[in-house]
Enzyme design. Structure first.
Site, PDB file in Angstrom:
ATOM      1  N   CYS A 133     -10.402  -0.180  -5.424  1.00 59.96           N
ATOM      2  CA  CYS A 133      -9.286   0.302  -6.239  1.00 59.96           C
ATOM      3  C   CYS A 133      -9.536   0.001  -7.715  1.00 59.96           C
ATOM      4  O   CYS A 133      -9.329  -1.137  -8.168  1.00 59.96           O
ATOM      5  CB  CYS A 133      -7.999  -0.357  -5.751  1.00 59.96           C
ATOM      6  SG  CYS A 133      -6.552   0.096  -6.698  1.00 59.96           S
ATOM      7  N   CYS A 136      -6.430  -1.049  -9.596  1.00 56.33           N
ATOM      8  CA  CYS A 136      -6.025  -2.443  -9.354  1.00 56.33           C
ATOM      9  C   CYS A 136      -6.946  -3.424 -10.081  1.00 56.33           C
ATOM     10  O   CYS A 136      -6.493  -4.407 -10.657  1.00 56.33           O
ATOM     11  CB  CYS A 136      -6.098  -2.780  -7.866  1.00 56.33           C
ATOM     12  SG  CYS A 136      -5.299  -1.596  -6.798  1.00 56.33           S
ATOM     13  N   ASP A 137      -8.242  -3.180 -10.023  1.00 59.94           N
ATOM     14  CA  ASP A 137      -9.204  -4.224 -10.388  1.00 59.94           C
ATOM     15  C   ASP A 137     -10.055  -3.929 -11.619  1.00 59.94           C
ATOM     16  O   ASP A 137     -10.790  -4.814 -12.074  1.00 59.94           O
ATOM     17  CB  ASP A 137     -10.138  -4.499  -9.191  1.00 59.94           C
ATOM     18  CG  ASP A 137      -9.362  -5.026  -7.987  1.00 59.94           C
ATOM     19  OD1 ASP A 137      -8.321  -5.663  -8.208  1.00 59.94           O
ATOM     20  OD2 ASP A 137      -9.798  -4.799  -6.851  1.00 59.94           O
TER      21      ASP A 137
HETATM   22  C1  LIG Z   1      -8.922  -4.863  -1.542  1.00 55.04           C
HETATM   23  C2  LIG Z   1      -7.661  -4.192  -2.037  1.00 55.04           C
HETATM   24  C3  LIG Z   1      -7.058  -4.646  -3.181  1.00 55.04           C
HETATM   25  C4  LIG Z   1      -5.892  -4.051  -3.646  1.00 55.04           C
HETATM   26  N1  LIG Z   1      -5.331  -4.525  -4.781  1.00 55.04           N
HETATM   27  C5  LIG Z   1      -4.167  -3.993  -5.206  1.00 55.04           C
HETATM   28  C6  LIG Z   1      -3.539  -4.486  -6.389  1.00 55.04           C
HETATM   29  O1  LIG Z   1      -4.058  -5.393  -7.068  1.00 55.04           O
HETATM   30  N2  LIG Z   1      -2.374  -3.915  -6.758  1.00 55.04           N
HETATM   31  C7  LIG Z   1      -1.791  -2.896  -6.046  1.00 55.04           C
HETATM   32  O2  LIG Z   1      -0.695  -2.454  -6.419  1.00 55.04           O
HETATM   33  N3  LIG Z   1      -2.367  -2.406  -4.946  1.00 55.04           N
HETATM   34  C8  LIG Z   1      -3.537  -2.918  -4.513  1.00 55.04           C
HETATM   35  N4  LIG Z   1      -4.149  -2.399  -3.411  1.00 55.04           N
HETATM   36  C9  LIG Z   1      -3.505  -1.281  -2.709  1.00 55.04           C
HETATM   37  C10 LIG Z   1      -2.357  -1.826  -1.834  1.00 55.04           C
HETATM   38  O3  LIG Z   1      -2.836  -2.905  -1.089  1.00 55.04           O
HETATM   39  C11 LIG Z   1      -1.820  -0.744  -0.929  1.00 55.04           C
HETATM   40  O4  LIG Z   1      -1.428   0.378  -1.706  1.00 55.04           O
HETATM   41  C12 LIG Z   1      -0.621  -1.247  -0.134  1.00 55.04           C
HETATM   42  O5  LIG Z   1      -0.943  -2.403   0.595  1.00 55.04           O
HETATM   43  C13 LIG Z   1      -0.104  -0.179   0.832  1.00 55.04           C
HETATM   44  O6  LIG Z   1       0.971  -0.704   1.519  1.00 55.04           O
HETATM   45  P1  LIG Z   1       1.416  -0.164   2.944  1.00 55.04           P
HETATM   46  O7  LIG Z   1       2.544  -1.021   3.373  1.00 55.04           O
HETATM   47  O8  LIG Z   1       1.638   1.286   2.888  1.00 55.04           O
HETATM   48  O9  LIG Z   1       0.160  -0.346   3.887  1.00 55.04           O
HETATM   49  P2  LIG Z   1      -0.765  -1.599   4.250  1.00 55.04           P
HETATM   50  O10 LIG Z   1      -0.713  -2.659   3.236  1.00 55.04           O
HETATM   51  O11 LIG Z   1      -2.072  -1.018   4.603  1.00 55.04           O
HETATM   52  O12 LIG Z   1      -0.074  -2.171   5.566  1.00 55.04           O
HETATM   53  C14 LIG Z   1      -0.032  -1.443   6.767  1.00 55.04           C
HETATM   54  C15 LIG Z   1       0.177  -2.412   7.904  1.00 55.04           C
HETATM   55  O13 LIG Z   1       0.406  -1.695   9.113  1.00 55.04           O
HETATM   56  C16 LIG Z   1      -0.284  -2.331  10.148  1.00 55.04           C
HETATM   57  N5  LIG Z   1      -0.522  -1.432  11.254  1.00 55.04           N
HETATM   58  C17 LIG Z   1      -1.292  -0.321  11.296  1.00 55.04           C
HETATM   59  N6  LIG Z   1      -1.289   0.209  12.528  1.00 55.04           N
HETATM   60  C18 LIG Z   1      -0.488  -0.599  13.279  1.00 55.04           C
HETATM   61  C19 LIG Z   1      -0.092  -0.596  14.635  1.00 55.04           C
HETATM   62  N7  LIG Z   1      -0.516   0.340  15.488  1.00 55.04           N
HETATM   63  N8  LIG Z   1       0.724  -1.579  15.091  1.00 55.04           N
HETATM   64  C20 LIG Z   1       1.177  -2.536  14.254  1.00 55.04           C
HETATM   65  N9  LIG Z   1       0.828  -2.588  12.930  1.00 55.04           N
HETATM   66  C21 LIG Z   1       0.004  -1.642  12.470  1.00 55.04           C
HETATM   67  C22 LIG Z   1      -1.598  -2.750   9.472  1.00 55.04           C
HETATM   68  O14 LIG Z   1      -2.267  -3.696  10.235  1.00 55.04           O
HETATM   69  C23 LIG Z   1      -1.033  -3.312   8.162  1.00 55.04           C
HETATM   70  O15 LIG Z   1      -0.616  -4.623   8.349  1.00 55.04           O
HETATM   71  C24 LIG Z   1      -5.326  -2.960  -2.940  1.00 55.04           C
HETATM   72  C25 LIG Z   1      -5.943  -2.504  -1.785  1.00 55.04           C
HETATM   73  C26 LIG Z   1      -7.104  -3.093  -1.333  1.00 55.04           C
HETATM   74  C27 LIG Z   1      -7.757  -2.594  -0.076  1.00 55.04           C
END
Ligand SMILES: Cc1cc2nc3c(=O)[nH]c(=O)nc-3n(C[C@H](O)[C@H](O)[C@H](O)COP(=O)(O)OP(=O)(O)OC[C@H]3O[C@@H](n4cnc5c(N)ncnc54)[C@H](O)[C@@H]3O)c2cc1C
Length: 317
Positions: A133, A136-137
């Site tokens: 990202c 982000c970084d």
């Molecule tokens: C390395 C990295 C660094 C990042 N740094 C930043 C940052 O500094 N700032 C920023 O704003 N964004 C950052 N992001 C982006 C940010 O993390 C995502 O946009 C955000 O986490 C998305 O949130 P979400 O809740 O949609 O999904 P996610 O955070 O992906 O969470 C989804 C959850 O659903 C769970 N899940 C999936 N399928 C199932 C299932 N069948 N049963 C039960 N649970 C399930 C997964 O295990 C996970 O826990 C970063 C991303 C990465 C990969």
């Protein structure tokens, strides 16, 4: 029967849980058995989430979100959902642990997965020079040398963005032709800080505590070279986690769950979707959290529209 089940425990799932719990719907969050907390569990410092001027470690932020949801009555189950039945008025959710839950509403917040290169040290160096990202970084790499892997529009956009911080940005691409649109290619090719390393794949990542470089392999000659870098951005695609709902929820052309307009409403009544699983564009913690709010409010409005006895039946179970 539950009033609200939330599948996923990233910023979208936990924010939906905070809102649903504060509205007194006692949501069940099925959080995943090993990946609870979502993508931010895999990173170090998060500097762009409002309210933390000194930055916050990703896992700390997610633990706080969980704590906040539980404080208001959300129940968090560390299990994976393995199948769902979303079409009827009563939704059924089955977990890997063998439990079946019923609910009047389901909020689907399973996020998306960035594609990985599949290299041995990729996970170890994630957050220590390896990133998915640039938004982000990128800021962490002022006056440094970085590389981006990929040949699509996102890779070109991120390469251009990174030149605002880095002194030098390599684009590592496995062939001599880019998938990116002409305009994005032209912009990157004209940027004096960007150098293209054509016909190259990454053979290995170098560095103990943090990334110090990569070994590249030429796809034509087979020759290898080491390139010194402090940052590597992987932009080879992103897959929304939609396997569970195939055949039940409509998908958008980008592969994300289709929602109606600015709402979280899917094609099925009582089923809402939030976070990166609906978002092909922004994919940030704050946008996912905001989208979780929308889903909880949409679920709340739906539940309030149901006959009182139906709601009460779910309340008493
Ligand atoms: C390395 C990295 C660094 C990042 N740094 C930043 C940052 O500094 N700032 C920023 O704003 N964004 C950052 N992001 C982006 C940010 O993390 C995502 O946009 C955000 O986490 C998305 O949130 P979400 O809740 O949609 O999904 P996610 O955070 O992906 O969470 C989804 C959850 O659903 C769970 N899940 C999936 N399928 C199932 C299932 N069948 N049963 C039960 N649970 C399930 C997964 O295990 C996970 O826990 C970063 C991303 C990465 C990969």
């Amino acid at each position: 029967m539950r009033q609200v089940i939330i599948i996923g425990s990233g910023p979208a799932g936990y924010t939906a849980a905070i809102y649903a719990a504060r509205a007194n719907f006692k949501p069940l969050v099925i959080a995943s058995s090993v990946e609870a907390g979502g993508e931010l569990m895999n990173t170090t410092e998060v500097e762009n989430f409002p309210g933390f001027p000194e930055g916050v470690m990703g896992p700390d932020l997610m633990m706080k979100m969980q704590e906040q949801a539980e404080k208001f009555g959300a129940e968090v189950l560390l299990d994976d959902v393995v199948s769902v039945e979303l079409t009827g008025d009563v939704k059924r959710v089955v977990t890997g642990g063998g439990q079946t839950f019923e609910a009047l509403t389901v909020i689907f917040a399973t996020g998306s997965a960035n594609r990985k290169l599949g290299l041995a040290d990729e996970d170890r160096l994630s957050g220590h020079g390896v990133s998915w990202c640039a938004t982000c970084d990128g800021f962490f790499f002022r006056q440094k040398t970085v590389a981006i892997v990929g040949g699509g529009d996102s890779a070109m956009e991120e390469a251009n963005f990174l030149t605002r911080f880095a002194d030098k940005v390599y684009v590592i691409h496995r062939s001599e032709t880019l998938r990116a649109s002409k305009i994005m290619q032209d912009r990157a090719l004209a940027n004096p800080k960007i150098e293209f390393l054509w016909n190259s794949t990454i053979d290995s990542l170098l560095g103990d505590e943090s990334l110090t470089g990569v070994t590249l392999k030429n796809t034509v000659t087979g020759d290898t070279i080491d390139v010194e870098l402090q940052g590597l951005f992987i932009a080879i695609g992103n897959d929304p986690r939609t396997q569970l709902i195939h055949g039940q929820l409509d998908l958008a052309p980008e592969g994300t769950v289709a929602v109606k307009g600015r709402t979280s409403k899917t094609n099925l009544t009582g089923v809402f979707a939030a976070g990166d699983v609906v978002d092909p564009t922004y994919r940030q913690a704050i946008t996912a959290a905001a989208s979780g709010t929308v889903a909880a409010l949409d679920a709340e409005h739906y539940l309030q529209s149901l006959p009182a006895e139906v709601l009460a039946q779910a309340e008493n179970n």
